[in-house]
Design an enzyme around this catalytic site. Structure first.
Site, PDB file in Angstrom:
ATOM      1  N   ASP A 189       1.403  13.245   3.314  1.00  0.00           N
ATOM      2  CA  ASP A 189       0.892  13.088   1.960  1.00  0.00           C
ATOM      3  C   ASP A 189       1.813  13.885   1.021  1.00  0.00           C
ATOM      4  O   ASP A 189       2.746  14.564   1.464  1.00  0.00           O
ATOM      5  CB  ASP A 189      -0.576  13.529   1.846  1.00  0.00           C
ATOM      6  CG  ASP A 189      -1.257  12.871   0.638  1.00  0.00           C
ATOM      7  OD1 ASP A 189      -0.549  12.346  -0.245  1.00  0.00           O
ATOM      8  OD2 ASP A 189      -2.500  12.890   0.567  1.00  0.00           O
TER       9      ASP A 189
HETATM   10  C1  NOJ Z   1      -1.684  12.080  -2.920  1.00  0.00           C
HETATM   11  C2  NOJ Z   1      -2.879  11.355  -2.401  1.00  0.00           C
HETATM   12  O1  NOJ Z   1      -3.634  12.194  -1.560  1.00  0.00           O
HETATM   13  C3  NOJ Z   1      -2.541  10.085  -1.635  1.00  0.00           C
HETATM   14  O2  NOJ Z   1      -3.733   9.382  -1.400  1.00  0.00           O
HETATM   15  C4  NOJ Z   1      -1.559   9.241  -2.394  1.00  0.00           C
HETATM   16  O3  NOJ Z   1      -1.271   8.078  -1.666  1.00  0.00           O
HETATM   17  C5  NOJ Z   1      -0.304  10.051  -2.654  1.00  0.00           C
HETATM   18  N1  NOJ Z   1      -0.652  11.213  -3.445  1.00  0.00           N
HETATM   19  C6  NOJ Z   1       0.781   9.255  -3.344  1.00  0.00           C
HETATM   20  O4  NOJ Z   1       0.440   9.003  -4.638  1.00  0.00           O
END
Ligand code: NOJ
Length: 756
Positions: free
Chosen positions: A282
């Site tokens: 993430d």
């Molecule tokens: C953080 C989030 O937790 C995740 O769900 C998302 O896909 C990513 N950022 C990318 O934007």
């Protein structure tokens, strides 16, 4: 005989074709990797964002220079064929080996035609519809240059304080698993190399929805039995459905951050579940392991690669430290190469080596995005996600005559219609509730007054308005606004109060300790109540809220989540009866925050409590009931459904066999309508304590007024399996109870035995 022969030769032929395709792919990637330097291999593991959709404090720097040097494997956070073509051209024309980039975005509930938030979609209990929403999203996203979405999000959550409950499918592993499969199928189709299929990414692996206190990014601590039986199934279902990528989560599991957790990413995901695709972190979750206190950037990057993580989102720990770690023997070349191979394989499967611009067509973007057909489907889908929580004296559907007062801060708020995580959504293209009501109201006279701000608190408003002004504080005083609403109400036969949350009161980093409707809006509702006029409350929310006063005092409550681009029209359709609501809650609505977690599949205690009265020395509260205010599976219709007793095909089920459960459902009201018939099971005596009810099946049926239908569920003994304390997936013989009904709390019961 002859047809058997033909079938056999066909099988051999297809196997050979498949093998050749796999061999061709392996040969291609082997040849490419032979030419790659170590730096270029590490470069493939780097996922960057040039800005756009930012969900952390860091944004990638010098993106163009890195593209030229082959230091980037993929880009996310931009869309549009022209922009994507431009970035792809740099990679393909100006990097040494011309390796194309993969382009990702958070296409979560639709791309530019935005569907209801995922929690809303899950309330449709309609897998074909959910798959369809993902299919349309894939069509639009691929027409817009993209080939990878960070969806589906399948984190089970039983804590509505957690703002991200809006992005998932609620509290139940069975429903969550069905949806996970439908979404993967909708996005990926059966052939990723088509130019309208999108590589999916199941997230957040794993258990992210179990954050303590509902505070985002917080610690998760859970028994393995609970993990395996209740939280892991939806991720596993996505893997079984062939999801191409997995995103690791921010939280710790057994104290080890998921992003660097070898048990999770290798032993469970690859070895037990057989996942063959690519694992991405993430947003800066590799770097954040340092804040978790497990090492500096070099150490956590090495730990993540060792654990099985393959692509590093934004943080560049891989890019800046892996070479050093390799020299120092902290990681192996084989690990870097495996990760690189999985990323190249994804690109190969998407057809990017054949044509890196295959998703960049201005024509497709113009014709396929936000088309009238997509909008029509979005409207139809949105109406099917609404949950009717109350409908006293059949106030709904509204008659198309007289005067209605439409009041509330969300009635005319275009900015709040799409809901959280609609990165590419265009707010100006969304339909407001007021517009939807006017379009459906026929000759009804429609009056409007805002009545209240979403919140009167400027400090709170500032926290919500990060992506735009969702909470707009009016220049008039709250009393003036209420006065205006009361004037409209006094001229009306019925009041429609459109209240609830601003779009970004749920979603990432949007945890709330109170689940009450904001004080400014409560004040408006109290004032409206005092008029004595009938009130329909249309509720916008991304999470279960505490609605005790509203449930007691509003005449009708229609929960519409955030319905997306066409949400306003869908509200009009349902309020005036063009569609009879059929949504059912996928997460319990608690009585009070103090009751959280409350969910239908709880274990029994040694001191169970079964009646409404408080009972000393039983498992209950002094001040509130045990049951939620609105249980899992709950949702009313304009019509009434009656259930017969359940009949079973036998009194026992042999391991390996099936048993049939049948009920007759009759539409006894005066509207045609859909009903979600729900099947729950209880394993009465087990080697471990088992839930009082587990959802094991459901069917959404349509019945004309007066019509009856026999609904049959076939239960296989495999459906009774669970993970025991040794984490073996087993059947245990003995007594089972079976429940069929309209929600988890109103069911008909039958019993049978499971035997050897
Ligand atoms: C953080 C989030 O937790 C995740 O769900 C998302 O896909 C990513 N950022 C990318 O934007």
């Amino acid at each position: 005989m002859r047809s058997l022969f033909i079938a056999a030769s066909l099988l051999i032929a297809t196997t050979t074709v498949a093998q050749t395709a796999a061999q061709k792919k392996a040969t291609f990637i082997n040849n490419l990797m032979k030419q790659m330097t170590l730096d270029e291999k590490i470069g493939q593991l780097n996922l960057v964002t040039p800005g756009g959709a930012v969900t952390g404090s860091v944004v990638s720097s010098d993106v163009e220079a890195k593209l030229k040097k082959g230091q980037v494997g993929g880009l996310f956070g931009i869309d549009g064929p022209a922009k994507i073509r431009q970035a792809q051209e740099i990679a393909v024309k100006e990097s040494r080996l011309h390796i194309p980039l993969i382009f990702g975005l958070d296409v979560i509930h639709g791309h530019k035609t935005v569907f209801p938030i995922p929690l809303g979609l899950s309330a449709s209990w309609d897998m074909a519809l959910i798959e369809r929403s993902a299919r349309i999203a894939a069509n639009e996203a691929t027409a817009d240059g993209l080939n990878w979405t960070f969806s589906p999000m399948v984190d089970i959550s039983r804590d509505p304080r957690w703002g991200r409950i809006s992005e998932g499918n609620g509290e139940d592993p069975y429903l969550g698993s069905q949806i996970a499969k439908a979404m993967v199928k909708g996005y990926q189709g059966d052939d990723l190399s088509k130019n309208n299929t999108l590589l999916a990414c199941v997230k957040h692996f794993a258990l992210y929805g179990g954050a303590e206190g509902g505070r985002d990014y917080n610690t998760v601590d859970m028994s393995k039995v609970r993990m395996y039986n209740e939280y892991l199934p939806p991720y596993k279902a996505a893997v079984e459905a062939g999801v191409g990528t997995v995103m690791s989560s921010f939280n710790v599991i057994d104290g080890v951050p998921a992003t660097g957790n070898k048990w999770l990413l290798t032993d469970l995901l690859r070895k037990q579940w057989g996942f063959k695709g690519m694992v991405v972190s993430d947003y800066t979750s590799v770097n954040e392991m340092s804040n978790h206190g497990v090492g500096d950037l070099q150490a956590v990057s090495a730990q993540s690669l060792n654990a099985g993580l393959e692509m590093d989102m934004v943080g560049e720990g891989f890019l800046t430290t892996l070479k050093k770690s390799l020299k120092e023997g902290k990681v192996t070349l084989a690990q870097i190469e495996t990760a690189c191979r999985h990323i190249l394989e994804a690109k190969y499967d998407l057809g990017l080596f054949d044509d890196p611009y295959r998703y960049c067509s201005e024509d497709r973007a113009k014709n396929e995005i936000l088309s009238a057909a997509n909008r029509a489907e979005a409207r139809m889908i949105a109406a099917r996600t609404f949950v009717l929580l109350k409908n006293e004296k059949q106030l709904l559907p509204l008659k198309k005559n007289g005067t209605i007062a439409v009041v509330g801060p969300l009635a005319d708020s275009r900015r709040n219609m799409l809901g959280t995580w609609s990165v590419a959504g265009q707010h100006d293209k969304s339909v407001t509730v007021l517009e939807g009501i006017k379009a459906s109201a026929g000759s009804t006279n429609v009056l409007y007054a805002k009545g209240a701000n979403l919140s009167d608190d400027p400090v709170f408003a500032k926290k919500i308005n990060v992506f735009g002004t969702e909470i707009e504080i009016d220049k008039r005083s709250p009393d003036e606004m209420i006065k205006e609403a009361l004037e409209a109400a006094s001229k009306s036969d019925v009041i429609v109060a459109v209240v609830g949350e601003a779009a970004d009161m749920t979603g990432e980093a949007s945890s709330m300790a109170s689940l009450d409707i904001q004080p400014s809006q409560k004040k408006l509702l109290h004032a409206l109540k005092a008029t004595g006029k009938p009130i329909v409350m249309v509720l916008y929310t991304g999470r279960p809220l505490t609605l005790n006063w509203e449930a007691a005092n509003m005449d009708a409550i229609l929960n519409v989540w955030f319905g997306g681009t066409e949400g306003g029209n869908a509200v009009g359709d349902v309020l005036f009866g063009a569609y009879n609501p059929s949504g059912k809650l996928s997460a319990s609505f608690p009585y009070s925050v103090g009751q959280i977690p409350v969910y239908h599949s709880m274990l029994n205690t040694g001191r169970p409590y079964n009646n409404e009265e408080f009972s000393k020395f039983k498992s209950n509260y002094l001040d509130i009931p045990n049951q939620p205010l609105f249980p899992f599976g709950f949702g009313l219709s304009y019509t009434k459904f009656e259930y017969s007793a359940v009949s079973l095909s036998a009194s026992s089920l042999k391991i390996g066999g099936t048993i049939k459960a049948t009920v007759t459902v009759k539409n006894t009201g005066s509207f045609d309508g859909e009903e979600v018939v729900q099947l729950y099971l209880r394993d009465v005596v087990g080697s471990i304590s088992r839930p009082m009810r587990e959802l094991k099946g459901f069917q959404k049926i349509f019945l004309k007024a007066g019509e009856s239908k026999e609904v049959t569920f076939i239960i296989h003994s495999n459906d009774l399996k669970f993970y025991n304390s040794a984490l073996q997936f087993v059947n245990e013989t003995g007594d089972y109870e079976l429940f069929i009904g309209t929600n988890s709390a109103e069911t008909q019961k039958a019993a049978f035995k499971l035997t050897n």
